[in-house]
Write a protein that holds these residues in place. Structure first.
Motif: not given
Length: 210
Positions: A158-170
């Protein structure tokens, strides 16, 4: 024929992906190091660009257009505008980007030897790395559908979410369902409209087979 939307004709179910695949993320970076480096160089040039601010009372240089207008005002008997300077400042970040991935079953196919869903995921990871480094406001979502009453819209980052938290989901996303694209685009547009940035981009990644 009525040129109007059918009220409540489609339904969108917005979900957030929880699964992760860290191995896919690291493999993508390893196999695309040169591409990532090129992307970062492009954004480095863009990030260092400075925009010219005109009509200032003080500045680094004279604004010739403003001086010409001032001279014309004096000759015509009008009160001149004394804002005749201009200056350069670092370009403000006024851009929000939403990447929308087509996750329908047709993305499980191949084009020029590349699995389409993998191309979408790799593009998301590489741009995510680049945009995060240069602090660009961005979100990564995907969608697929079963019927008009069941369009699944998945937020990966999401826009307001840290990339470090989200990058492993892709790397964890998989093809599913069909491609009813209208509800997903309208929902993505509604999310973009909430962002305060002046420029808003919606980038659709699809196999072009809706």
């Amino acid at each position: 024929t009525k040129r109007a939307y059918k009220h409540d004709y489609c339904k969108v179910y917005h979900k957030k992906l929880i699964k992760k695949n860290s191995e896919y993320y690291y493999k993508t970076l390893e196999h695309n190091r040169s591409v990532l480096l090129k992307l970062k160089k492009i954004f480095a040039r863009f990030n260092s660009d400075r925009e010219t601010v005109r009509r200032l009372t003080m500045g680094e240089s004279i604004d010739i257009d403003a001086v010409t207008d001032m001279h014309a005002d004096i000759l015509s008997g009008h009160t001149p505008d004394d804002r005749v300077y201009m200056s350069k400042r670092k370009r403000r970040k006024e851009l929000s980007i939403l990447f929308l991935l087509d996750l329908s079953l047709s993305s499980d196919g191949y084009s020029k030897g590349n699995r389409i869903i993998d191309v979408e995921k790799q593009v998301s990871i590489l741009f995510g790395e680049t945009l995060n480094e240069y602090m660009v406001d961005f979100q990564i979502d995907g969608f697929y559908s079963k019927t008009r009453n069941n369009t699944t819209y998945i937020t990966l980052k999401s826009f307001d979410e840290s990339w470090d938290k989200a990058k492993m989901r892709i790397g964890a996303i998989q093809p599913s369902g069909y491609t009813r694209i209208g509800p997903a685009i309208r929902h993505a547009t509604a999310l973009l409209n909430k962002r305060p940035m002046r420029k808003k981009w919606l980038i659709l990644l699809s196999d072009g087979k809706p």
